[in-house]
Design a protein around this motif. Structure first.
Motif, mmCIF file in Angstrom:
data_model
loop_
_atom_site.group_PDB
_atom_site.id
_atom_site.type_symbol
_atom_site.label_atom_id
_atom_site.label_comp_id
_atom_site.label_asym_id
_atom_site.label_seq_id
_atom_site.Cartn_x
_atom_site.Cartn_y
_atom_site.Cartn_z
ATOM 1 N N SER A 56 0.853 -1.177 0.000
ATOM 2 C CA SER A 56 0.000 0.000 0.000
ATOM 3 C C SER A 56 0.895 1.234 0.000
ATOM 4 C CB SER A 56 -0.929 -0.010 1.214
ATOM 5 O OG SER A 56 -0.155 -0.058 2.380
ATOM 6 N N LEU A 57 0.317 2.398 -0.189
ATOM 7 C CA LEU A 57 1.091 3.625 -0.352
ATOM 8 C C LEU A 57 0.701 4.673 0.681
ATOM 9 C CD1 LEU A 57 0.541 3.655 -4.181
ATOM 10 C CD2 LEU A 57 2.650 3.038 -3.029
ATOM 11 N N PRO A 58 1.177 4.539 1.924
ATOM 12 C CA PRO A 58 0.783 5.521 2.938
ATOM 13 C C PRO A 58 1.214 6.938 2.600
ATOM 14 C CG PRO A 58 2.502 4.070 3.769
ATOM 15 C CD PRO A 58 2.070 3.529 2.438
ATOM 16 N N SER A 59 2.331 7.106 1.893
ATOM 17 C CA SER A 59 2.789 8.446 1.537
ATOM 18 C C SER A 59 1.866 9.113 0.519
ATOM 19 C CB SER A 59 4.215 8.405 1.005
ATOM 20 O OG SER A 59 4.276 7.593 -0.142
ATOM 21 N N LEU A 60 1.080 8.327 -0.185
ATOM 22 C CA LEU A 60 0.137 8.882 -1.146
ATOM 23 C C LEU A 60 -0.866 9.805 -0.468
ATOM 24 C CD1 LEU A 60 -0.987 8.960 -4.033
ATOM 25 C CD2 LEU A 60 -2.292 6.920 -3.468
ATOM 26 N N MET A 61 -1.272 9.452 0.738
ATOM 27 C CA MET A 61 -2.217 10.291 1.470
ATOM 28 C C MET A 61 -1.613 11.663 1.777
ATOM 29 S SD MET A 61 -4.638 8.281 1.319
ATOM 30 C CE MET A 61 -5.828 9.236 2.199
ATOM 31 N N MET A 62 -0.315 11.706 2.044
ATOM 32 C CA MET A 62 0.341 12.989 2.297
ATOM 33 C C MET A 62 0.422 13.808 1.015
ATOM 34 S SD MET A 62 3.254 12.123 5.126
ATOM 35 C CE MET A 62 4.261 11.205 3.994
ATOM 36 N N VAL A 63 0.696 13.162 -0.109
ATOM 37 C CA VAL A 63 0.782 13.865 -1.387
ATOM 38 C C VAL A 63 -0.586 14.421 -1.780
ATOM 39 C CG1 VAL A 63 1.189 13.561 -3.866
ATOM 40 C CG2 VAL A 63 2.762 12.566 -2.219
ATOM 41 N N LEU A 64 -1.627 13.609 -1.640
ATOM 42 C CA LEU A 64 -2.970 14.053 -2.015
ATOM 43 C C LEU A 64 -3.523 15.102 -1.057
ATOM 44 C CD1 LEU A 64 -4.567 10.665 -3.087
ATOM 45 C CD2 LEU A 64 -3.972 12.582 -4.566
ATOM 46 N N ASP A 65 -3.180 14.999 0.213
ATOM 47 C CA ASP A 65 -3.602 15.949 1.239
ATOM 48 C C ASP A 65 -5.118 16.163 1.241
ATOM 49 O OD1 ASP A 65 -3.276 17.705 3.361
ATOM 50 O OD2 ASP A 65 -3.043 19.439 2.041
#
Length: 114
Positions: A56-65
Motif C-alpha cells: 500500500s502507499l501511505p505516503s500517497l495520502m500525504m501527497v494528495l492531502d
C-alpha cells in the motif's frame, strides 16, 4: 537539522509524484479521489518461483492531502471525480462501462477521470 535536499527521491520536484511517474500536483483540492485496489496483493513474476508483494502507499495520502475513498469495488467510487489504481487492475471495457476514461498513465499506476 539538515534541510531537505532539492533533488533526488525526496526533492520538491518529486513530492507530488507516485512511483510510476504520475504527477498529482494538478488535482484541484475539491476533486474527490478514489483509490481502487491499491492495498497489498500477491503478484506472480511468471517464473513459478518467488512472488512479489505489492504494498500500500501511505505516503500517497500525504501527497494528495485530502480524504479519499479507499475501495476494492468500482461502484463505491461512483461519486468520485478521479480514480487512481495500479496498472492492469481495470480493463478498458470495465472502465468505460463505469464512466471512467484514462486521464494519465504511468508505469505502475493509472489515473482515471470522468
Amino acid at each position: 537539522m539538515n534541510p531537505r535536499p532539492s533533488g533526488g527521491e525526496g526533492g520538491p520536484e518529486n513530492r507530488d509524484r507516485v512511483r510510476g511517474g504520475i504527477d498529482l500536483a494538478f488535482l484541484p483540492q475539491e476533486k474527490k479521489v478514489a483509490l481502487y485496489q491499491l492495498s497489498r496483493r500477491e503478484k506472480s513474476r511468471g517464473t513459478g518461483g518467488n512472488k512479489l508483494m505489492e504494498t500500500s502507499l501511505p505516503s500517497l495520502m500525504m501527497v494528495l492531502d485530502r480524504v479519499t475513498v479507499d475501495t476494492e469495488n468500482l461502484t463505491d467510487a461512483a461519486d468520485c471525480d478521479v480514480l487512481l489504481t495500479r496498472t492492469g487492475r481495470i480493463s478498458e471495457s470495465e472502465a468505460v462501462s463505469n464512466g471512467w476514461k484514462v486521464s494519465r498513465q504511468g508505469t505502475n499506476f493509472v489515473l482515471y477521470s470522468r
